[in-house]
Design a protein around this motif. Structure first.
Motif, short mmCIF file in Angstrom:
data_model
loop_
_atom_site.label_atom_id
_atom_site.label_comp_id
_atom_site.label_asym_id
_atom_site.label_seq_id
_atom_site.Cartn_x
_atom_site.Cartn_y
_atom_site.Cartn_z
N SER A 195 0.84 -1.19 0.00
CA SER A 195 0.00 0.00 0.00
C SER A 195 0.88 1.25 0.00
O SER A 195 1.85 1.33 0.75
CB SER A 195 -0.89 0.01 1.24
N PRO A 196 0.58 2.23 -0.85
CA PRO A 196 1.37 3.46 -0.84
C PRO A 196 1.26 4.16 0.50
O PRO A 196 0.23 4.09 1.19
CB PRO A 196 0.74 4.30 -1.96
N LEU A 197 2.34 4.81 0.91
CA LEU A 197 2.36 5.51 2.19
C LEU A 197 1.65 6.85 2.06
O LEU A 197 1.67 7.49 1.01
CB LEU A 197 3.81 5.74 2.64
N ILE A 198 1.01 7.26 3.14
CA ILE A 198 0.35 8.56 3.11
C ILE A 198 1.41 9.65 3.17
O ILE A 198 2.50 9.46 3.71
CB ILE A 198 -0.65 8.71 4.27
N GLN A 199 1.09 10.79 2.59
CA GLN A 199 2.03 11.90 2.52
C GLN A 199 1.40 13.14 3.16
O GLN A 199 0.21 13.40 2.99
CB GLN A 199 2.38 12.21 1.07
N PRO A 200 2.19 13.90 3.91
CA PRO A 200 1.65 15.12 4.53
C PRO A 200 1.57 16.26 3.53
O PRO A 200 2.29 16.28 2.53
CB PRO A 200 2.66 15.43 5.63
N ILE A 201 0.68 17.20 3.81
CA ILE A 201 0.63 18.46 3.08
C ILE A 201 1.40 19.47 3.92
O ILE A 201 1.13 19.65 5.11
CB ILE A 201 -0.82 18.92 2.90
N VAL A 202 2.40 20.11 3.32
CA VAL A 202 3.26 21.04 4.06
C VAL A 202 3.09 22.45 3.51
O VAL A 202 3.18 22.68 2.30
CB VAL A 202 4.74 20.62 3.96
N LEU A 252 3.16 7.95 11.52
CA LEU A 252 2.35 8.15 10.31
C LEU A 252 3.16 8.08 9.01
O LEU A 252 2.65 7.57 8.01
CB LEU A 252 1.58 9.47 10.39
N PRO A 253 4.41 8.58 8.97
CA PRO A 253 5.15 8.48 7.70
C PRO A 253 5.34 7.05 7.22
O PRO A 253 5.61 6.85 6.03
CB PRO A 253 6.50 9.13 8.04
N GLY A 254 5.20 6.06 8.07
CA GLY A 254 5.37 4.67 7.65
C GLY A 254 4.07 3.90 7.52
O GLY A 254 4.09 2.69 7.35
N VAL A 255 2.93 4.60 7.59
CA VAL A 255 1.63 3.94 7.51
C VAL A 255 1.11 3.99 6.08
O VAL A 255 1.15 5.03 5.43
CB VAL A 255 0.62 4.62 8.47
N GLY A 256 0.61 2.86 5.59
CA GLY A 256 0.06 2.79 4.25
C GLY A 256 -1.36 3.29 4.18
O GLY A 256 -2.10 3.27 5.18
N VAL A 257 -1.78 3.73 2.99
CA VAL A 257 -3.13 4.24 2.80
C VAL A 257 -4.17 3.17 3.19
O VAL A 257 -5.21 3.49 3.77
CB VAL A 257 -3.33 4.67 1.33
#
Length: 351
Positions: free
Chosen positions: A12-19, A178-183
């Motif tokens: 699963s792709p990892l979630i990405q933050p909005i900065v 969270l940086p290592g959690v998949g969608v």
């Protein structure tokens, strides 16, 4: 006969933050840019004047059922004031963790204690602070159903003790993981967070039981920190760890049962720290001194335990690092490790 090849599912792709950052903007434009960013939630101002620039950053994790944000603002000591938007308010709960040690020091007579606030964005609220780093979780009311019924309207403070302290730790651990959690794992993240908040804000036996896995995982994260801080203490043991965590000895033993017990886990962490020190080419400390600093009083006993754990001796670990071929420190452990991925724990909640 043709072999059947089972398809391998892609991870699963990892979630990405909005900065969002104001740092690249002209100083005269930074404050208004930040104010506009926050305008859907609060009306933000600096009474002492907006001159001098406002370099700030907001990192937003969209988890689906809620949003987790980290705001970093200037440590200039200026008072900042805000109020909830009066028109078209969001019907969300807002949980705010401040003074968590992640921001730069603010000029003051003494450091402020960590605090957790919660408030309804649909209710009037006026605030003021000099915070430089703030972690905030925004969640719609429907996420909790009746789980937060009876906590009142407006705002409140969650004491940084007991379950309240665990909630603060959970928010920090969530931000870290969270940086290592998949969608694909987001529904489990949402459910674990919902259960944790409900259990800590409105405790009941039923809610605490629902949040059991998240509570234990958070306690284990705190335990790892306490153990690392006491690796050199020969008197450190289960009693002191239980006291630091605020749990009974029986609960502590249940927590560490998958890792071979408290004493075994602490023993392994001391060996890992020793391996790390011996693998550092800049560390010239004699092996016996490294062992003693980590609570091993007997050199031969340390050497035997080290080799049993890693498959090579302390001197071999140091020599390998010197020649540029460091040996692995993978531990021969049973039942996993307390540092197991937080996302994996969340996945188990709905298994």
């Amino acid at each position: 006969m043709t072999d059947v090849v089972e398809p391998v599912s892609a991870p699963s792709p990892l979630i990405q933050p909005i900065v969002f950052s104001t740092a690249a903007l002209p100083a005269r434009s930074q404050f208004e840019a930040w104010r506009n960013l926050m305008s859907p939630v609060i009306d933000f101002d600096v009474p002492d004047g907006r001159e001098g620039g406002f370099p700030a950053e907001q990192r937003v994790w969209d988890v689906g059922g809620f949003a987790l944000t980290r705001a970093r603002m200037p440590a200039d000591g200026r008072l900042r004031v805000w109020q909830h938007i009066r028109k078209n308010p969001l019907d969300h709960w807002c949980f705010v963790l401040v003074n968590d040690g992640t921001g730069p020091a603010v000029p003051s007579s003494r450091p402020e204690p960590r605090q957790i606030f919660f408030r309804s964005l649909a209710e009037p609220f006026d605030g003021a602070a000099r915070d430089t780093s703030v972690l905030t979780l925004y969640a719609p009311r429907e996420l909790f159903g009746e789980g937060l019924m009876g906590i009142g309207r407006g705002s409140g403070v969650i004491a940084d003790v007991g379950l309240g302290a665990l909630l603060g730790d959970y928010f920090l651990n969530l931000e870290k993981r969270l940086p290592g959690v998949g969608v694909a794992d987001l529904p489990q993240v949402v459910e674990a967070t919902r259960a944790m908040i409900a259990a800590c804000v409105r405790p009941s036996m039923e809610r605490v039981e629902v949040a059991h896995d998240a509570i234990v995982a958070t306690l284990m994260e705190r335990a790892r920190v306490v153990i690392r801080q006491n690796l050199g203490s020969v008197t450190f043991g289960p009693d002191r760890l239980a006291q630091a965590l605020g749990v009974s000895r029986s609960k502590l033993y249940r927590m560490f049962e998958p890792f071979g017990g408290v004493a075994r886990y602490v023993h392994r962490q001391r060996l890992v720290a020793a391996h790390s020190a011996l693998s550092d080419v800049a560390n010239k400390t004699p092996i016996i001194q490294i062992a003693e600093a980590l609570g091993f009083s007997d050199a031969s006993g340390f050497s035997r335990a080290f080799k049993q754990e890693f498959g090579h001796s302390p001197s071999e670990a140091r020599l390998a690092a010197v020649v540029g071929a460091p040996l692995p420190s993978a531990m021969r452990r049973a039942g996993g490790d307390a540092g197991a991925d937080f996302g994996e724990m969340l996945r188990r909640l709905c298994a």
